[in-house]
Design an enzyme around this catalytic site. Structure first.
Site, PDB file in Angstrom:
ATOM      1  N   LYS B 101      13.077  -7.241   3.016  1.00 56.54           N
ATOM      2  CA  LYS B 101      12.691  -8.366   2.190  1.00 56.54           C
ATOM      3  C   LYS B 101      13.230  -8.314   0.589  1.00 56.54           C
ATOM      4  O   LYS B 101      12.945  -7.459  -0.042  1.00 56.54           O
ATOM      5  CB  LYS B 101      11.636  -8.175   1.727  1.00 56.54           C
ATOM      6  CG  LYS B 101      10.886  -9.443   0.950  1.00 56.54           C
ATOM      7  CD  LYS B 101       8.839  -8.852   1.229  1.00 56.54           C
ATOM      8  CE  LYS B 101       8.480  -9.919  -0.257  1.00 56.54           C
ATOM      9  NZ  LYS B 101       7.160  -9.893  -0.420  1.00 56.54           N
ATOM     10  N   GLY B 162      -0.304 -12.531  -5.272  1.00 58.29           N
ATOM     11  CA  GLY B 162      -1.246 -11.945  -5.801  1.00 58.29           C
ATOM     12  C   GLY B 162      -2.809 -12.652  -6.100  1.00 58.29           C
ATOM     13  O   GLY B 162      -4.063 -12.049  -5.996  1.00 58.29           O
ATOM     14  N   THR B 211      -2.002  -9.152  -0.662  1.00 61.85           N
ATOM     15  CA  THR B 211      -3.411  -9.217  -1.067  1.00 61.85           C
ATOM     16  C   THR B 211      -4.537 -10.122  -0.445  1.00 61.85           C
ATOM     17  O   THR B 211      -5.844  -9.690  -0.467  1.00 61.85           O
ATOM     18  CB  THR B 211      -3.459  -9.661  -2.432  1.00 61.85           C
ATOM     19  OG1 THR B 211      -2.209  -9.350  -3.487  1.00 61.85           O
ATOM     20  CG2 THR B 211      -4.273  -9.673  -3.695  1.00 61.85           C
TER      21      THR B 211
END
Lengths: 66, 259
Positions: B101, B162, B211
């Protein structure tokens, strides 16, 4: 001799190899990667790869992340 | 349509789950493992960091069955193409897999991608044989460039990492979906199960989050909610929703009314 390991200086024995260093640190080679002076050290060469004075070594592994 | 027949294919590999989850920010490794299990995810992200030379410390991988999951190492914390490429090379050596990633960040406050550095890194990594899944802006031009370079997917953000703000610009995601052929995976921004369902209903191939699960009051329950939301959203997309209309359209017949 003195090496830099993960940003900290470390005293190690002359004639040390990557394999020996990992053994001394109690780190299994399976799940880590090692960089010697900016170059990746392939796992198959750990036994043969000597470490010299002032070498910069990074040992990394996987941690939790997103 | 059976959900089981609807496979996600990335870099030549087949996956049943369209939910990818991160492994950061959990209260413990036990909790991480239970949340992963409950999420049904097959692809999980990990970060690459220096080993802690204190041997007593346990490692995340002690808790994770590597036969069950495909590790997707990230380049989180990298702000230049050089750092990201270096991290990917280390990840490949540590994990023996080409999946990465790729994220190259622009600044600490927004954690938005630096698309210029991202493209530079993607080019190098694709040439070195990596299967590159780049975290990028929700910008079709950047996504098309990443596809042209040879990335295996594109992963536009739904909102800042997040933030839990959900899919802030569904129209941009739709434009991306209409113009690239590689899988589009929304990465970052999801806050709750409905956000994940919206991403899937737009037609995304998958959703990646960390998150939203790890930071929930009950991460294990949220992991299950996300699993179900991704499945529901995918089925809803495939089923084809009704058009939106301004006025009512009765569901019950008008014939035979008493009167």
């Amino acid at each position: 001799m003195q090496i830099m390991l993960n940003g900290d200086s470390l005293e190690t024995t002359d004639g040390c190899t990557i394999a020996l260093l990992l053994q001394q640190l109690g780190i299994s080679k399976e799940r880590v990667a090692v960089e010697l002076n900016g170059d990746i050290v392939p796992k198959i060469t750990y036994e043969k790869q000597p470490i010299s004075d002032d070498d910069k070594i990074e040992i990394v592994h996987f941690v939790g992340g997103g | 349509m059976a959900a089981s027949a609807d496979k996600l294919i990335i870099g030549g590999r087949e996956f049943t789950s369209r939910l990818m989850v991160g492994t950061g920010k959990y209260a413990s490794f036990e909790q991480t493992a239970r949340a992963l299990e409950m999420s049904g995810a097959e692809i999980i992200t990990v970060a690459v960091r220096r080993v802690n030379l204190d041997r007593s410390k346990e490692s995340l991988l002690d808790y994770i069955d590597l036969k069950k999951y495909t590790l997707l190492p990230n380049t989180a914390g990298c702000y230049t193409a050089d750092d990201a490429v270096r991290t990917c090379r280390l990840a490949r050596e540590a994990g023996m897999s080409d999946f990465v990633k790729l994220e190259v960040l622009g600044d600490e406050k927004t954690l938005f991608p630096d698309n210029e550095e991202l493209l530079k890194a993607a080019k190098i990594l694709v040439a070195e044989g990596f299967t590159v899944l780049p975290y990028c802006s929700d910008d079709v031009i950047v996504c098309k460039k990443l596809e042209d370079i040879g990335c295996a997917a594109v992963m536009p953000l739904g909102a800042p990492i997040g933030s839990g703000l959900g899919i802030r610009n569904p129209y941009n995601i739709r434009i991306i979906l209409e113009n690239v052929t590689v899988p589009v995976i929304v990465d970052a921004g999801v806050g709750s199960a409905s956000d994940a369902a919206i991403a899937m209903e737009l037609g995304c191939a998958g959703v990646l989050m960390n998150t939203a699960i790890a930071g929930a009051q009950d991460p294990i329950a949220m992991a299950e909610a996300m699993k179900l939301a991704v499945i529901a959203g995918r089925l809803s997309f495939k089923a084809g929703r009704i058009p939106r209309k301004l006025y009512a359209n009765a569901s019950s017949p008008l014939d035979g009314l008493i009167g």
